[in-house]
Every structure is written in structure tokens, then in C-alpha cells.
Enzyme design. Sequence first.
Site, PDB file in Angstrom:
ATOM      1  N   GLY A 157       2.840  -1.006   4.462  1.00 33.82           N
ATOM      2  CA  GLY A 157       2.850   0.101   3.760  1.00 33.82           C
ATOM      3  C   GLY A 157       4.210   0.497   3.538  1.00 33.82           C
ATOM      4  O   GLY A 157       5.092   0.346   2.396  1.00 33.82           O
ATOM      5  N   GLY A 158       5.096   0.958   4.769  1.00 33.59           N
ATOM      6  CA  GLY A 158       6.528   1.575   4.683  1.00 33.59           C
ATOM      7  C   GLY A 158       7.521   0.570   4.009  1.00 33.59           C
ATOM      8  O   GLY A 158       8.192   1.037   3.115  1.00 33.59           O
ATOM      9  N   GLU A 189      -5.722  -4.999  10.262  1.00 30.24           N
ATOM     10  CA  GLU A 189      -4.674  -3.984  10.504  1.00 30.24           C
ATOM     11  C   GLU A 189      -4.905  -3.341  11.964  1.00 30.24           C
ATOM     12  O   GLU A 189      -5.871  -2.404  11.930  1.00 30.24           O
ATOM     13  CB  GLU A 189      -4.759  -3.196   9.217  1.00 30.24           C
ATOM     14  CG  GLU A 189      -4.246  -3.733   8.050  1.00 30.24           C
ATOM     15  CD  GLU A 189      -3.611  -2.523   7.153  1.00 30.24           C
ATOM     16  OE1 GLU A 189      -2.624  -3.044   6.585  1.00 30.24           O
ATOM     17  OE2 GLU A 189      -4.111  -1.485   7.070  1.00 30.24           O
ATOM     18  N   ASN A 234       0.797  -1.243  -0.101  1.00 27.91           N
ATOM     19  CA  ASN A 234      -0.004   0.027  -0.208  1.00 27.91           C
ATOM     20  C   ASN A 234       0.807   1.262  -0.048  1.00 27.91           C
ATOM     21  O   ASN A 234       1.720   1.416   0.967  1.00 27.91           O
ATOM     22  CB  ASN A 234      -0.878  -0.020   1.128  1.00 27.91           C
ATOM     23  CG  ASN A 234      -1.689   1.307   1.480  1.00 27.91           C
ATOM     24  OD1 ASN A 234      -1.678   2.023   0.445  1.00 27.91           O
ATOM     25  ND2 ASN A 234      -2.118   1.645   2.520  1.00 27.91           N
ATOM     26  N   TRP A 235       1.165   1.794  -0.998  1.00 25.48           N
ATOM     27  CA  TRP A 235       1.963   2.956  -1.193  1.00 25.48           C
ATOM     28  C   TRP A 235       1.332   4.299  -0.812  1.00 25.48           C
ATOM     29  O   TRP A 235       2.044   5.373  -0.483  1.00 25.48           O
ATOM     30  CB  TRP A 235       2.474   3.176  -2.778  1.00 25.48           C
ATOM     31  CG  TRP A 235       3.430   2.057  -3.228  1.00 25.48           C
ATOM     32  CD1 TRP A 235       3.901   1.143  -2.576  1.00 25.48           C
ATOM     33  CD2 TRP A 235       3.989   2.107  -4.514  1.00 25.48           C
ATOM     34  NE1 TRP A 235       4.871   0.543  -3.244  1.00 25.48           N
ATOM     35  CE2 TRP A 235       4.912   1.081  -4.381  1.00 25.48           C
ATOM     36  CE3 TRP A 235       3.917   3.034  -5.642  1.00 25.48           C
ATOM     37  CZ2 TRP A 235       5.716   0.923  -5.402  1.00 25.48           C
ATOM     38  CZ3 TRP A 235       4.866   2.754  -6.533  1.00 25.48           C
ATOM     39  CH2 TRP A 235       5.619   1.817  -6.685  1.00 25.48           C
ATOM     40  N   LYS A 236      -0.057   4.485  -0.193  1.00 26.40           N
ATOM     41  CA  LYS A 236      -0.441   5.590   0.069  1.00 26.40           C
ATOM     42  C   LYS A 236       0.019   6.865  -0.802  1.00 26.40           C
ATOM     43  O   LYS A 236      -0.402   6.563  -1.922  1.00 26.40           O
ATOM     44  CB  LYS A 236       0.029   5.792   1.684  1.00 26.40           C
ATOM     45  CG  LYS A 236       0.039   4.461   2.306  1.00 26.40           C
ATOM     46  CD  LYS A 236       0.155   4.767   3.899  1.00 26.40           C
ATOM     47  CE  LYS A 236       0.342   3.460   4.520  1.00 26.40           C
ATOM     48  NZ  LYS A 236       0.320   3.779   6.121  1.00 26.40           N
ATOM     49  N   HIS A 270      -9.314   1.248   4.457  1.00 28.46           N
ATOM     50  CA  HIS A 270      -8.190   1.544   5.305  1.00 28.46           C
ATOM     51  C   HIS A 270      -8.593   2.439   6.387  1.00 28.46           C
ATOM     52  O   HIS A 270      -9.194   3.335   6.266  1.00 28.46           O
ATOM     53  CB  HIS A 270      -6.943   2.036   4.341  1.00 28.46           C
ATOM     54  CG  HIS A 270      -5.717   2.069   5.042  1.00 28.46           C
ATOM     55  ND1 HIS A 270      -5.212   2.719   5.967  1.00 28.46           N
ATOM     56  CD2 HIS A 270      -4.716   1.177   4.925  1.00 28.46           C
ATOM     57  CE1 HIS A 270      -4.005   2.604   6.104  1.00 28.46           C
ATOM     58  NE2 HIS A 270      -3.672   1.315   5.468  1.00 28.46           N
ATOM     59  N   GLY A 287       2.408   1.987  10.568  1.00 27.20           N
ATOM     60  CA  GLY A 287       3.202   3.082  10.464  1.00 27.20           C
ATOM     61  C   GLY A 287       3.936   3.631  11.728  1.00 27.20           C
ATOM     62  O   GLY A 287       4.545   4.389  11.962  1.00 27.20           O
ATOM     63  N   GLU A 317      -6.655   4.777   7.664  1.00 24.47           N
ATOM     64  CA  GLU A 317      -6.437   6.091   7.172  1.00 24.47           C
ATOM     65  C   GLU A 317      -7.554   6.988   6.638  1.00 24.47           C
ATOM     66  O   GLU A 317      -8.130   7.821   6.713  1.00 24.47           O
ATOM     67  CB  GLU A 317      -5.377   6.682   6.546  1.00 24.47           C
ATOM     68  CG  GLU A 317      -4.108   6.066   7.342  1.00 24.47           C
ATOM     69  CD  GLU A 317      -2.911   5.405   6.406  1.00 24.47           C
ATOM     70  OE1 GLU A 317      -2.779   5.691   5.298  1.00 24.47           O
ATOM     71  OE2 GLU A 317      -1.873   5.169   7.001  1.00 24.47           O
ATOM     72  N   SER A 344       3.333  -2.538  10.136  1.00 22.41           N
ATOM     73  CA  SER A 344       4.627  -2.541  10.360  1.00 22.41           C
ATOM     74  C   SER A 344       5.337  -3.910  10.193  1.00 22.41           C
ATOM     75  O   SER A 344       6.188  -4.452  10.764  1.00 22.41           O
ATOM     76  CB  SER A 344       4.911  -2.262  11.612  1.00 22.41           C
ATOM     77  OG  SER A 344       4.588  -0.736  12.115  1.00 22.41           O
TER      78      SER A 344
HETATM   79  C1  PEP Z   1      -0.761  -0.027   5.883  1.00 24.80           C
HETATM   80  O1  PEP Z   1      -0.741   1.154   5.397  1.00 24.80           O
HETATM   81  O2  PEP Z   1      -1.577  -0.661   5.378  1.00 24.80           O
HETATM   82  C2  PEP Z   1       0.272  -0.608   6.740  1.00 24.80           C
HETATM   83  C3  PEP Z   1       0.389  -1.611   7.279  1.00 24.80           C
HETATM   84  O3  PEP Z   1       1.395   0.421   6.821  1.00 24.80           O
HETATM   85  P1  PEP Z   1       2.893   0.002   7.695  1.00 24.80           P
HETATM   86  O4  PEP Z   1       3.341  -1.396   6.977  1.00 24.80           O
HETATM   87  O5  PEP Z   1       3.902   1.254   7.187  1.00 24.80           O
HETATM   88  O6  PEP Z   1       2.234  -0.071   8.925  1.00 24.80           O
END
Ligand code: PEP
Length: 257
Positions: free
Chosen positions: A238-239, A171, A13-15, A99, A177, A101, A217
Site C-alpha cells: 500500500g503506502g 495480509e 495497491n493504491w487504494k 481486501h 497501514g 478494507e 507495511s
Molecule cells: C494494503 O493495502 O494491501 C497494504 C498492505 O497496505 P500497507 O502496505 O500500507 O500496509
Amino acid sequence: MNRRYRKTIIAGNWKMNKTLTETKAFAEEFKPMLGRPKWCEVVLCVPAVNLQAAIRMFKDSRVSIGAENCHYESSGAFTGEMSPEMLKDIGVKYVIIGHSERRQYYNETDFTVNKKVKAALEAGLRPIVCVGESLEQRELGVTIDLITYQVKCALAGVPAEKMRHVVFAYEPIWAIGTGKTATSAEAQEVCEAIRTVIRKLYGARMARAVTIQYGGSMNPKNAQELLAQPDVDGGLIGGAALKPDQLMDIVNAANQD
Ligand code: PEP
């Protein structure tokens, strides 16, 4: 993971990250790393503005492209929005829905998530439906009740023949994040609970076939242990999905025999 019954899916997930130029650079580095197809499917959910280019860049690879959101109507006066049909038409395969966010910053609710899930399925997309609790909710001891409620809401009115296209992502909001990961036991407990809800709604065969990811994470260090859990069938990342070598390490962890 249980590869006998269901697909393992590693999805990035590049956001709101990566310009077109950066997307190209990622593709050039990541594609040669991938090699021959193995067990796990790889999905990159990229910003809307780069969807078409990403589809072209990954056309000859085993990476599927996903969107990060969609509207629940197929067309109309919704300035700035994209319909599932528009996404399907350009070759998008997956779409992240609900999500945390989007729930936090754009007022998405379990009700709109349900409408989007149904609309995405109707258009022929595979929704990756995100559910998860806040730290306060975990500390209150209501995690399983809340997740059960979120899953039931997301699936209300989803017919059995469409259900096999749905992917869930557990999640925990406190892990997104933050560098704080759920323990493998916590991830397993909630993913198993999601499968239990699906079993009650659609029967054992369907429950066995649905892919349930963990997100929060996930990184090359913790991926293997999380993915070793019987009900954790992949990751929403994500990251670590912004860096080709880190994403590849996670894909390799998911591809282990
Ligand atoms: C996400 O945005 O869905 C996510 C899991 O981010 P991260 O891996 O950075 O925690």
C-alpha cells in the site's frame, strides 16, 4: 521466494489515492527506473477512474495494471459497480479481491469473495485474493484455522484449470497501514499454511506453482527479509507503492539473485 516453481509478483495497491495528474507523474518517474525485465512481475492496482489511462501509460513497460475490486455479475442493475468483463475488455490483468478494507467498510464476506474470484477467473482476470486475521484473532491463537477457512471459502468451486491464475495475498489486518509488519517467521508460517490448503485441494504440483504474497507495511527496509522466506512470493504493497523510489527498492529486493 522460489523462482524455480512460481512467479514473484510485486503489486502496488493504491487504494483511493492519486489523481490522473499524479498517476502521470508517477509513471514518468517510475518507468525509467524499471530497466530491463528481470524475475519479478510488477503490478499496479489503481483507482477505477484511472485504469484506462494507466494502461496506456504503462503499455510499453513491464508493469501490468490491476483493479482494486470488481462485481461478481457480468452486467445488470448494480449502480456504481464494474464487472470483471468490463475490466478485461480495457486491458486490466489483475484484480484485488477481498481486501480487508472492502470486508470492513463494504460488507464483503467470504461468500462474496468466492463469487468474485470465480467471476474474475471466468472473465480471464487474475484475482489477488486477500486473506488475513485481526489482532484479536491472532491473540486468540486462531490465525491458521481462520486463514484455512478463508482460503477454502475463496476457492470453493474453482476448477483446477483456473487455479493456476489465482494469486493469494496474506495480509494480517493489524499490519495494514499501521507500520507494524509481521515478522518474517509469522509471514512464512501463514503463507506456508495457505500453500498446504491448496495442496490438499489441488495437489502438490499446483500448490508449488501458486504465488502467495505478503502484505502489511512492507517497505524497502523489511522487504528483503520477508521475500527471502520460501513461501513468500512477493508483496501487496500500500503506502510504499505510492512513491516510485520506494516501490523500486522493493522490486529490486525481489529481483536479487
Ligand atoms: C494494503 O493495502 O494491501 C497494504 C498492505 O497496505 P500497507 O502496505 O500500507 O500496509
